[in-house]
Write a protein that holds these residues in place. Structure first.
Motif, PDB file in Angstrom:
ATOM      1  N   GLU A 100       7.709  10.609   4.548  1.00  0.00           N
ATOM      2  CA  GLU A 100       8.750  11.515   4.066  1.00  0.00           C
ATOM      3  C   GLU A 100       8.138  12.783   3.487  1.00  0.00           C
ATOM      4  O   GLU A 100       8.609  13.886   3.768  1.00  0.00           O
ATOM      5  N   ARG A 101       7.082  12.617   2.683  1.00  0.00           N
ATOM      6  CA  ARG A 101       6.472  13.810   2.072  1.00  0.00           C
ATOM      7  C   ARG A 101       5.615  14.582   3.064  1.00  0.00           C
ATOM      8  O   ARG A 101       5.514  15.800   2.969  1.00  0.00           O
ATOM      9  N   ARG A 118      11.786  11.879  -2.680  1.00  0.00           N
ATOM     10  CA  ARG A 118      11.707  10.627  -3.429  1.00  0.00           C
ATOM     11  C   ARG A 118      12.853   9.724  -3.000  1.00  0.00           C
ATOM     12  O   ARG A 118      14.007  10.030  -3.259  1.00  0.00           O
ATOM     13  N   TYR A 119      12.530   8.659  -2.345  1.00  0.00           N
ATOM     14  CA  TYR A 119      13.535   7.753  -1.798  1.00  0.00           C
ATOM     15  C   TYR A 119      13.371   6.364  -2.383  1.00  0.00           C
ATOM     16  O   TYR A 119      12.338   6.045  -2.944  1.00  0.00           O
ATOM     17  N   GLU A 157      14.103   4.306  -7.758  1.00  0.00           N
ATOM     18  CA  GLU A 157      13.760   5.581  -8.385  1.00  0.00           C
ATOM     19  C   GLU A 157      14.964   6.487  -8.370  1.00  0.00           C
ATOM     20  O   GLU A 157      15.897   6.289  -7.596  1.00  0.00           O
ATOM     21  N   THR A 163       2.792  16.042  -4.631  1.00  0.00           N
ATOM     22  CA  THR A 163       1.802  15.038  -4.258  1.00  0.00           C
ATOM     23  C   THR A 163       2.119  14.428  -2.898  1.00  0.00           C
ATOM     24  O   THR A 163       3.218  13.940  -2.672  1.00  0.00           O
ATOM     25  N   LYS A 184       4.827  11.794 -17.417  1.00  0.00           N
ATOM     26  CA  LYS A 184       5.543  12.983 -16.950  1.00  0.00           C
ATOM     27  C   LYS A 184       6.331  13.628 -18.083  1.00  0.00           C
ATOM     28  O   LYS A 184       6.641  14.811 -18.031  1.00  0.00           O
ATOM     29  N   GLN A 189       5.223   4.178   3.995  1.00  0.00           N
ATOM     30  CA  GLN A 189       3.851   4.566   3.669  1.00  0.00           C
ATOM     31  C   GLN A 189       2.888   4.202   4.782  1.00  0.00           C
ATOM     32  O   GLN A 189       3.000   3.148   5.400  1.00  0.00           O
ATOM     33  N   GLY A 226      -2.017   9.516  -2.627  1.00  0.00           N
ATOM     34  CA  GLY A 226      -2.839   9.116  -3.759  1.00  0.00           C
ATOM     35  C   GLY A 226      -3.676   7.911  -3.393  1.00  0.00           C
ATOM     36  O   GLY A 226      -3.310   7.122  -2.520  1.00  0.00           O
ATOM     37  N   ARG A 268      -4.119   8.372 -12.271  1.00  0.00           N
ATOM     38  CA  ARG A 268      -3.288   7.638 -11.311  1.00  0.00           C
ATOM     39  C   ARG A 268      -2.455   6.557 -11.980  1.00  0.00           C
ATOM     40  O   ARG A 268      -2.786   6.062 -13.039  1.00  0.00           O
ATOM     41  N   ILE A 323       5.940   1.401 -11.776  1.00  0.00           N
ATOM     42  CA  ILE A 323       6.366   0.587 -10.629  1.00  0.00           C
ATOM     43  C   ILE A 323       6.872  -0.761 -11.128  1.00  0.00           C
ATOM     44  O   ILE A 323       7.986  -1.180 -10.805  1.00  0.00           O
ATOM     45  N   LEU A 327       0.001   7.311   1.696  1.00  0.00           N
ATOM     46  CA  LEU A 327       0.800   8.542   1.791  1.00  0.00           C
ATOM     47  C   LEU A 327       2.157   8.168   2.341  1.00  0.00           C
ATOM     48  O   LEU A 327       2.306   7.122   2.966  1.00  0.00           O
TER      49      LEU A 327
END
Ligand code: ATP
Ligand code: MG
Length: 420
Positions: free
Chosen positions: A310-311, A120-121, A114, A281, A209, A126, A284, A257, A59, A307
């Protein structure tokens, strides 16, 4: 033609009703758990995120929208919600509130630079909660219970809750030492980020990742073996309580995390629905015991999760769950003449001021087209205004579902609809 910025989206009426439904539900659930809303600014001092989120995180390193304002201050569009909420807790001296923990939620856009992907935007919304001020496994469990209730309340079933304990700061330091020993001999086989991480925050190598399939990641020492007695006991209590509440979970010893400030309980919620795609995911969170002091705040601890809507929407889609559509409007007024259109405008004003939702045709269309429009707008009732209706100040109020009609004066139409 100017287009919407990369990684952002317009949420059009065909979609926005879903957002409204979700937001309403989230407010209701927050209320059930007695969390109150906090709204912090969309941007903050860049230092806040550098210090609170941590200089070794993606981030801070890669994803922040940072800019200088005209007063030469470095500001950053909020990439996450915990740091601002904790800042506000400290700044507003909430440690003196009578009720502790202070239980807060936010529902707000976040910004991260990102790579655009499904789910993923660069701007996303959130919902997050923070319970700050008391350290107690019961609060960790309350937060997890709320999280699971949120997803279940939408009818989602393919959920996997993964938890781990990162232990207290002492355990964490011991563990980091062990990781340095483990990775150091072969660190040159890892990505550049990991080569930095081994010095700044070795635990984050486990979260990489790029290197996630490296043999050494798989054989890394387990956090659990480095937990001191208090940390172990804390974790065991959380798990026992979750069992008691029939909340299923898996323990993943590699779950660390992304953020630097976690201690004790850390968790993620995934969707294992078929068709959800590569990103699974949904949410988190975790406990952050050192964060407040690190930010020159009081000796208080907190826990929270975040959270994205979008997801959540993707998970709903993957499980074929539909969000109920809005009920539509109460009345649609069809008009036959210019005078009727004029009268309809007046009637609409009265209807709407009495809290009745109503609309009419503004395009001078034929009656048939107007009826179609009424259908599209999901009108529960319609009236048709022509010369006769204007003369008698009466019209047939038609129930669109049953097809029944009743002749009523204009005033009675308003009264009837108001009663309904
Ligand atoms: P990821 O591993 O997917 O990048 P993260 O660890 O960066 O996630 P958090 O910072 O924990 O994510 O944010 C909490 C939640 O916010 C995530 O679980 C995810 O649901 C959502 N989220 C994170 N980044 C994005 C994004 N760019 N677009 C939409 N949702 C996001
Ligand atoms: Mg991320």
């Amino acid at each position: 033609m100017i287009q919407v910025p990369r990684g952002t989206q317009d949420i059009l009426p065909e979609e926005s009703y879903k957002w409204q439904y979700i937001e309403k539900k989230l407010h209701e659930i927050a209320k059930n758990y007695n969390y109150e809303e906090i709204r912090t600014p969309m941007f903050e001092s860049t230092d806040l995120f550098v210090r609170a989120v941590g200089g070794s995180t993606d981030i801070v390193n890669k994803e922040m929208y940072t800019f200088k304002d005209k007063g030469d201050r470095s500001l950053t569009l909020r990439p996450e919600g915990t740091a601002p909420v904790v800042r506000s807790y400290i700044e507003n001296k909430m440690q003196h509130n009578v009720e502790q923990p202070v239980k807060l939620f936010y529902l707000a856009p976040m910004f991260r630079y990102e790579r655009k992907q499904k789910g993923r935007y660069r701007q996303f919304v959130q919902f997050g909660v923070e319970a700050i001020g008391v350290e107690d496994p019961l609060i960790d469990v309350e937060v997890l219970s709320m999280l699971m209730n949120i997803y279940r309340s939408f009818g989602l079933k393919n959920l996997k809750l993964v938890i781990n304990s990162i232990g207290d700061i002492e355990s964490r330091n011991e563990y980091n030492k062990a990781l340095v020993e483990h990775f150091s001999p072969r660190i040159d086989e890892f990505c550049n980020d990991c080569q930095t991480r081994i010095n700044t925050n070795p635990m984050r190598i486990l979260d990489c990742k790029v290197d996630r399939d490296h043999e050494l990641v798989k054989t890394a020492p387990r956090m659990y073996d480095y937990l001191n007695d208090e940390s172990k006991a804390y974790f065991e209590t959380v798990k026992a309580k979750l069992d008691e509440l029939n909340i299923n979970y898996e323990v993943d010893y590699n779950l660390v995390r992304g953020l630097d400030y976690y201690t004790h309980t850390a968790f993620e919620l995934m969707s294992d629905a078929e068709g959800f795609g590569a990103i699974t995911t949904l949410c988190g969170g975790g406990r952050y015991n050192g964060l407040l002091e690190m930010m020159d705040g009081p000796d208080k601890t907190g826990i929270g999760f975040a959270l994205s809507i979008e997801r959540l929407l993707l998970a709903l889609e993957a499980e074929g769950i539909e969000i109920p559509k809005d009920k539509g409007i109460d009345l649609y007024i069809c008009t036959m003449t210019d005078e009727a259109r004029n009268a309809a405008g007046t009637l609409l004003h009265k209807l709407r001021s009495r809290n009745i939702s109503a609309d009419m045709d503004y395009e001078n269309r034929k009656l048939k087209a107007q009826m179609k429009d009424a259908d599209r707008k999901n009108a529960q009732y319609t009236i048709v205004l022509g010369e006769d209706e204007l003369d008698s100040r009466q019209a047939d109020l038609k129930n669109m579902e049953t097809g029944e009609t009743v002749k009523l004066s204009f005033d009675d139409i308003i009264n009837t609809l108001e009663e309904l």
